[in-house]
Design a protein around this motif. Structure first.
Motif, PDB file in Angstrom:
ATOM      1  N   PRO A 157      59.904  72.159  79.039  1.00 48.36           N
ATOM      2  CA  PRO A 157      61.063  71.945  79.910  1.00 48.36           C
ATOM      3  C   PRO A 157      61.191  70.517  80.451  1.00 48.36           C
ATOM      4  O   PRO A 157      62.293  70.095  80.788  1.00 48.36           O
ATOM      5  CB  PRO A 157      60.824  72.949  81.052  1.00 48.36           C
ATOM      6  CG  PRO A 157      60.116  74.075  80.394  1.00 48.36           C
ATOM      7  CD  PRO A 157      59.195  73.416  79.405  1.00 48.36           C
ATOM      8  N   ILE A 158      60.095  69.781  80.534  1.00 48.66           N
ATOM      9  CA  ILE A 158      60.187  68.391  81.002  1.00 48.66           C
ATOM     10  C   ILE A 158      61.062  67.580  80.053  1.00 48.66           C
ATOM     11  O   ILE A 158      61.926  66.802  80.483  1.00 48.66           O
ATOM     12  CB  ILE A 158      58.785  67.763  81.107  1.00 48.66           C
ATOM     13  CG1 ILE A 158      57.948  68.503  82.147  1.00 48.66           C
ATOM     14  CG2 ILE A 158      58.884  66.281  81.470  1.00 48.66           C
ATOM     15  CD1 ILE A 158      56.520  68.016  82.232  1.00 48.66           C
ATOM     16  N   LEU A 159      60.866  67.776  78.740  1.00 52.73           N
ATOM     17  CA  LEU A 159      61.687  67.083  77.759  1.00 52.73           C
ATOM     18  C   LEU A 159      63.154  67.477  77.916  1.00 52.73           C
ATOM     19  O   LEU A 159      64.045  66.615  77.918  1.00 52.73           O
ATOM     20  CB  LEU A 159      61.195  67.414  76.346  1.00 52.73           C
ATOM     21  CG  LEU A 159      62.026  66.857  75.183  1.00 52.73           C
ATOM     22  CD1 LEU A 159      62.008  65.338  75.207  1.00 52.73           C
ATOM     23  CD2 LEU A 159      61.506  67.390  73.851  1.00 52.73           C
ATOM     24  N   GLY A 160      63.403  68.770  78.062  1.00 48.86           N
ATOM     25  CA  GLY A 160      64.783  69.237  78.242  1.00 48.86           C
ATOM     26  C   GLY A 160      65.415  68.683  79.495  1.00 48.86           C
ATOM     27  O   GLY A 160      66.609  68.342  79.509  1.00 48.86           O
ATOM     28  N   ALA A 161      64.634  68.564  80.565  1.00 52.69           N
ATOM     29  CA  ALA A 161      65.165  68.041  81.830  1.00 52.69           C
ATOM     30  C   ALA A 161      65.535  66.570  81.718  1.00 52.69           C
ATOM     31  O   ALA A 161      66.578  66.138  82.210  1.00 52.69           O
ATOM     32  CB  ALA A 161      64.133  68.248  82.938  1.00 52.69           C
ATOM     33  N   VAL A 162      64.671  65.775  81.086  1.00 52.35           N
ATOM     34  CA  VAL A 162      64.954  64.342  80.936  1.00 52.35           C
ATOM     35  C   VAL A 162      66.204  64.129  80.092  1.00 52.35           C
ATOM     36  O   VAL A 162      67.068  63.312  80.425  1.00 52.35           O
ATOM     37  CB  VAL A 162      63.737  63.617  80.308  1.00 52.35           C
ATOM     38  CG1 VAL A 162      64.098  62.175  79.956  1.00 52.35           C
ATOM     39  CG2 VAL A 162      62.555  63.644  81.267  1.00 52.35           C
ATOM     40  N   ILE A 163      66.316  64.882  78.985  1.00 53.89           N
ATOM     41  CA  ILE A 163      67.499  64.750  78.128  1.00 53.89           C
ATOM     42  C   ILE A 163      68.762  65.133  78.894  1.00 53.89           C
ATOM     43  O   ILE A 163      69.801  64.461  78.787  1.00 53.89           O
ATOM     44  CB  ILE A 163      67.339  65.623  76.872  1.00 53.89           C
ATOM     45  CG1 ILE A 163      66.224  65.050  75.982  1.00 53.89           C
ATOM     46  CG2 ILE A 163      68.643  65.707  76.091  1.00 53.89           C
ATOM     47  CD1 ILE A 163      65.887  65.915  74.786  1.00 53.89           C
ATOM     48  N   ALA A 164      68.682  66.194  79.701  1.00 54.91           N
ATOM     49  CA  ALA A 164      69.858  66.651  80.437  1.00 54.91           C
ATOM     50  C   ALA A 164      70.236  65.697  81.563  1.00 54.91           C
ATOM     51  O   ALA A 164      71.396  65.298  81.695  1.00 54.91           O
ATOM     52  CB  ALA A 164      69.603  68.051  81.010  1.00 54.91           C
ATOM     53  N   ASP A 165      69.260  65.325  82.401  1.00 52.37           N
ATOM     54  CA  ASP A 165      69.569  64.523  83.583  1.00 52.37           C
ATOM     55  C   ASP A 165      69.915  63.078  83.244  1.00 52.37           C
ATOM     56  O   ASP A 165      70.638  62.419  83.990  1.00 52.37           O
ATOM     57  CB  ASP A 165      68.395  64.555  84.562  1.00 52.37           C
ATOM     58  CG  ASP A 165      68.315  65.873  85.336  1.00 52.37           C
ATOM     59  OD1 ASP A 165      69.319  66.606  85.343  1.00 52.37           O
ATOM     60  OD2 ASP A 165      67.261  66.150  85.924  1.00 52.37           O
ATOM     61  N   GLN A 166      69.396  62.574  82.129  1.00 52.14           N
ATOM     62  CA  GLN A 166      69.618  61.161  81.811  1.00 52.14           C
ATOM     63  C   GLN A 166      70.615  60.921  80.683  1.00 52.14           C
ATOM     64  O   GLN A 166      71.251  59.870  80.659  1.00 52.14           O
ATOM     65  CB  GLN A 166      68.291  60.476  81.444  1.00 52.14           C
ATOM     66  CG  GLN A 166      67.320  60.374  82.586  1.00 52.14           C
ATOM     67  CD  GLN A 166      66.231  59.327  82.365  1.00 52.14           C
ATOM     68  OE1 GLN A 166      65.471  59.043  83.264  1.00 52.14           O
ATOM     69  NE2 GLN A 166      66.172  58.744  81.186  1.00 52.14           N
ATOM     70  N   TYR A 167      70.778  61.876  79.750  1.00 49.99           N
ATOM     71  CA  TYR A 167      71.538  61.563  78.552  1.00 49.99           C
ATOM     72  C   TYR A 167      72.714  62.491  78.267  1.00 49.99           C
ATOM     73  O   TYR A 167      73.835  62.032  78.101  1.00 49.99           O
ATOM     74  CB  TYR A 167      70.597  61.536  77.344  1.00 49.99           C
ATOM     75  CG  TYR A 167      69.479  60.534  77.483  1.00 49.99           C
ATOM     76  CD1 TYR A 167      69.724  59.162  77.404  1.00 49.99           C
ATOM     77  CD2 TYR A 167      68.169  60.955  77.716  1.00 49.99           C
ATOM     78  CE1 TYR A 167      68.695  58.241  77.542  1.00 49.99           C
ATOM     79  CE2 TYR A 167      67.131  60.031  77.851  1.00 49.99           C
ATOM     80  CZ  TYR A 167      67.402  58.681  77.772  1.00 49.99           C
ATOM     81  OH  TYR A 167      66.399  57.770  77.921  1.00 49.99           O
ATOM     82  N   LEU A 168      72.460  63.815  78.185  1.00 49.88           N
ATOM     83  CA  LEU A 168      73.492  64.710  77.673  1.00 49.88           C
ATOM     84  C   LEU A 168      74.147  65.599  78.724  1.00 49.88           C
ATOM     85  O   LEU A 168      75.256  66.088  78.494  1.00 49.88           O
ATOM     86  CB  LEU A 168      72.894  65.610  76.576  1.00 49.88           C
ATOM     87  CG  LEU A 168      72.385  64.916  75.308  1.00 49.88           C
ATOM     88  CD1 LEU A 168      71.854  65.950  74.322  1.00 49.88           C
ATOM     89  CD2 LEU A 168      73.483  64.083  74.666  1.00 49.88           C
ATOM     90  N   GLY A 169      73.487  65.839  79.842  1.00 45.37           N
ATOM     91  CA  GLY A 169      73.967  66.856  80.772  1.00 45.37           C
ATOM     92  C   GLY A 169      73.415  68.220  80.388  1.00 45.37           C
ATOM     93  O   GLY A 169      72.945  68.432  79.270  1.00 45.37           O
ATOM     94  N   LYS A 170      73.486  69.164  81.317  1.00 47.83           N
ATOM     95  CA  LYS A 170      72.837  70.464  81.112  1.00 47.83           C
ATOM     96  C   LYS A 170      73.456  71.249  79.962  1.00 47.83           C
ATOM     97  O   LYS A 170      72.747  71.806  79.123  1.00 47.83           O
ATOM     98  CB  LYS A 170      72.898  71.295  82.403  1.00 47.83           C
ATOM     99  CG  LYS A 170      72.229  70.654  83.603  1.00 47.83           C
ATOM    100  CD  LYS A 170      72.326  71.546  84.818  1.00 47.83           C
ATOM    101  CE  LYS A 170      71.857  70.846  86.081  1.00 47.83           C
ATOM    102  NZ  LYS A 170      72.807  69.799  86.525  1.00 47.83           N
ATOM    103  N   TYR A 171      74.790  71.317  79.925  1.00 43.81           N
ATOM    104  CA  TYR A 171      75.436  72.172  78.920  1.00 43.81           C
ATOM    105  C   TYR A 171      75.115  71.718  77.503  1.00 43.81           C
ATOM    106  O   TYR A 171      74.711  72.512  76.649  1.00 43.81           O
ATOM    107  CB  TYR A 171      76.951  72.187  79.150  1.00 43.81           C
ATOM    108  CG  TYR A 171      77.680  72.942  78.065  1.00 43.81           C
ATOM    109  CD1 TYR A 171      77.765  74.334  78.109  1.00 43.81           C
ATOM    110  CD2 TYR A 171      78.247  72.284  76.974  1.00 43.81           C
ATOM    111  CE1 TYR A 171      78.408  75.049  77.102  1.00 43.81           C
ATOM    112  CE2 TYR A 171      78.884  72.989  75.964  1.00 43.81           C
ATOM    113  CZ  TYR A 171      78.968  74.370  76.038  1.00 43.81           C
ATOM    114  OH  TYR A 171      79.579  75.067  75.038  1.00 43.81           O
ATOM    115  N   LYS A 172      75.318  70.434  77.221  1.00 47.50           N
ATOM    116  CA  LYS A 172      75.077  69.943  75.864  1.00 47.50           C
ATOM    117  C   LYS A 172      73.602  70.037  75.478  1.00 47.50           C
ATOM    118  O   LYS A 172      73.268  70.271  74.311  1.00 47.50           O
ATOM    119  CB  LYS A 172      75.575  68.503  75.748  1.00 47.50           C
ATOM    120  CG  LYS A 172      77.095  68.385  75.794  1.00 47.50           C
ATOM    121  CD  LYS A 172      77.559  66.961  75.584  1.00 47.50           C
ATOM    122  CE  LYS A 172      79.076  66.871  75.555  1.00 47.50           C
ATOM    123  NZ  LYS A 172      79.567  65.483  75.371  1.00 47.50           N
TER     124      LYS A 172
END
Length: 588
Positions: free
Chosen positions: A134-149
């Motif tokens: 989940p750390i990887l998913g969180a970084v991608i969401a918060d910094q790059y793509l957003g939660k939905y994408k």
């Protein structure tokens, strides 16, 4: 309402400033947004209490606090989570037998034949991996793509892992020795998928509810009540957790499919259900409220914490503190961002005790399954007993949400998150006490006593277990389920409400990471997962969970008094951003 008109005027002015400055007003996909002013005003409305004025301190103390209804988009997110959890538990719940028992051995249907310790070790690694990613998913969401994408991306990864699991579990693949290699590849890929989804779906469902300030409302019967966002968030996570456990009832079907058809059939069912959830996610994309990524927010947070550590002062990272002390080093953030990071750290320190809880919780999917296999099943598959965990949650959740909690609020009896979490630890310890008692009863029964599944219990070449009914295990699962309502649901709630808006997924991933630490501790306990030492492992876990609950409460109970103050911080943080554009946007 004067306050509402004032804030709407501020929104109008912020857009005028944006237009004059030449800043673009675009959505997260880069397209132009129609009627931006009205959109932001509509989204701002929940923050300025449209149902009435904000309550004063006397009203907060005397009026009943109530929750609002969930928006439709929140239910769509809940369906996605239900399908994902159906898949996760439907597969993970039968892994113990899949790994432990031989393909056509004396202990019944299996696949990899790695024995009790091998099965416990590999399944525990899977749990660990699922809660590190989940750390990887969180970084991608918060910094790059957003939660939905990010959720959509990792759904694709998840599907690939499920396909590998399915095809390597087919009888020809198992007969040709592809089972173990395929299984390891599958759990690594599935772990990536579930981690990327898990860190984002919990904050995404709460994002669908946009009110951040309390409001006084008059009901049709004339009663004045307070619409309380904190109570609504609590309800959201109760419903969310209920959906998780409805999904986990996949274990009502997969153990029979495993036994009567083969493991591949259970894995196929789970893949089909996951495709349904992915379909709901894609088809409902126009209805979700999403928040765009915030750039290098996680990187800046760690840099900010580095400055705090360097100066042994949590305010040292503030530009104002630097200026007061004659330092002119440039900062990528302002004072408010530092306050956000401090707030996130408060949430993370509360999670420090959770690994102990997760060690206890994880017993129900590995050692409890093995324990059930040591008793007379009377036609009940040993991994079917896990269903009493979600069943107990499904039964007790509405009782608490619709009866107990409203009565407590009406009587002004506080039952805040820190108290609920501590109680969850203590109830979990009771589950371990009961598990130890059951293990003692197994060893006291024949024909194999402290060596269950010995040759003396063989019937038609299959070991039947000692002479004690499998149903006696039920209360252990039920106690685990009740403890989840207090500890796990409150943890999800705390991770969302105490995280600053820009770091919701990241703080959620920190909460989930505690489960990985719990799995690591469980992995370390694998060498004692054998008969008869496992009885004393249950006793030790009971003592550890109870002690952790008491210590947790003694250390953090003062945070209960700051609950409203900390929750209120969001109310001032969801306004227009530095470019004048509100961060709440509709997915295109």
């Amino acid at each position: 309402m004067a306050e509402h008109e004032s804030e709407v005027a501020q929104v109008h002015q912020s857009f005028d400033n944006v237009e004059k400055a030449g800043h673009p007003t675009t959505d997260i996909a880069g397209g132009s947004l129609p009627d931006d002013k009205q959109r932001v005003i509509d989204e701002k409305a929940p923050f300025v209490t449209p149902d009435g004025e904000e309550p004063n301190e006397e009203e907060k103390r005397t009026l009943k606090h109530v929750a609002e209804h969930l928006p439709a988009s929140a239910w769509l997110v809940a369906v996605v989570e239900l399908c994902e959890r159906f898949t996760y538990y439907g597969t993970q719940g039968i892994f113990q037998n899949y790994i432990q028992r031989p393909l056509d051995g004396s202990q019944g249907r299996g696949a990899l034949g790695m024995g009790h310790q091998g099965a416990t070790g590999l399944s525990t690694f899977f749990q660990f991996w699922c809660y590190v990613t989940p750390i990887l998913g969180a970084v991608i969401a918060d910094q790059y793509l957003g939660k939905y994408k990010t959720i959509a991306l990792f759904c694709g990864v998840y599907i690939v892992g499920l396909a590998v699991l399915l095809f390597t579990a087919l009888p020809p693949a198992l007969e040709h020795g592809s089972g173990l290699g395929g299984f390891i590849v599958a759990i690594i890929v599935i772990g990536l998928g579930t981690g990327g989804i898990k860190s984002n779906v919990a904050p995404l469902i709460a994002d669908q509810y946009t009110r951040k300030k309390m409001a006084v409302k008059t009901n049709p019967n004339g009663e004045r009540v307070i619409i309380d966002p904190a109570v609504t968030i609590q309800r959201i996570y109760m419903i969310f957790y209920g959906c998780i456990n409805v999904g986990s009832l996949s274990l009502l079907a997969t153990p029979y499919m495993e036994r009567d058809v083969g493991f591949w059939s259970a894995f196929l069912l789970c893949l089909c259900m996951f495709l349904v959830g992915a379909g709901v996610l894609v088809l409902g994309r126009k209805f979700y409220v999403v928040r765009p990524p915030q750039g290098q927010i996680i990187t800046d947070a760690f840099r900010c914490m580095g400055v705090m550590i360097k100066h042994f002062n949590m305010d040292a990272a503030k530009p104002s503190w630097q200026a007061e002390h004659g330092r002119s080093s440039p900062m990528r953030w302002d004072d408010h961002f530092v306050d956000e990071v401090k707030r996130a750290l408060v949430a993370c320190q509360v999670f420090a005790f959770y690994p102990i809880y997760w060690v206890v919780y994880n017993q129900f999917s590995n050692n409890f399954v093995t324990q059930a296999g040591q008793m007379q099943g009377h036609g009940i598959p040993n991994d079917l007993m896990q269903n009493f965990d979600p069943i107990s949650i499904i039964v007790f959740l509405p009782i608490l949400e619709l009866a107990v909690y409203p009565v407590m609020r009406k009587l002004h009896i506080p039952f805040k998150p820190i108290t609920r979490i501590a109680l969850g630890f203590c109830v979990a310890s009771l589950a371990m006490v009961y598990a130890a008692i059951v293990q003692h009863l197994i060893y006291a029964a024949g024909p194999c006593y402290e060596s269950p599944l010995c040759t003396a219990s063989m019937v038609d070449g299959v070991a039947q277990g000692n002479n004690i009914h499998i149903a006696i295990q039920t209360p252990a699962y039920m106690l685990i389920g009740i403890s989840e309502i207090f500890a796990s649901v409150s943890g999800l709630e705390y991770a969302y409400t105490k995280a600053p808006p820009s770091m919701k997924s990241f703080v959620q991933s920190m909460y989930l990471l505690t489960n990985a630490f719990g799995s690591a501790i469980g992995e370390a306990l694998t060498p004692v997962a054998y008969d008869p030492a496992i009885l004393w492992m249950f006793v030790g876990l009971a003592c550890a969970s109870f002690a952790a609950g008491i210590l947790f409460f003694l250390i953090f109970y003062k945070l209960n008094d700051k609950e409203e103050e900390m929750n209120a911080l969001d109310a001032d943080e969801y306004g227009p951003d530095q470019h004048g554009v509100a961060p709440v946007q509709q997915e295109k």
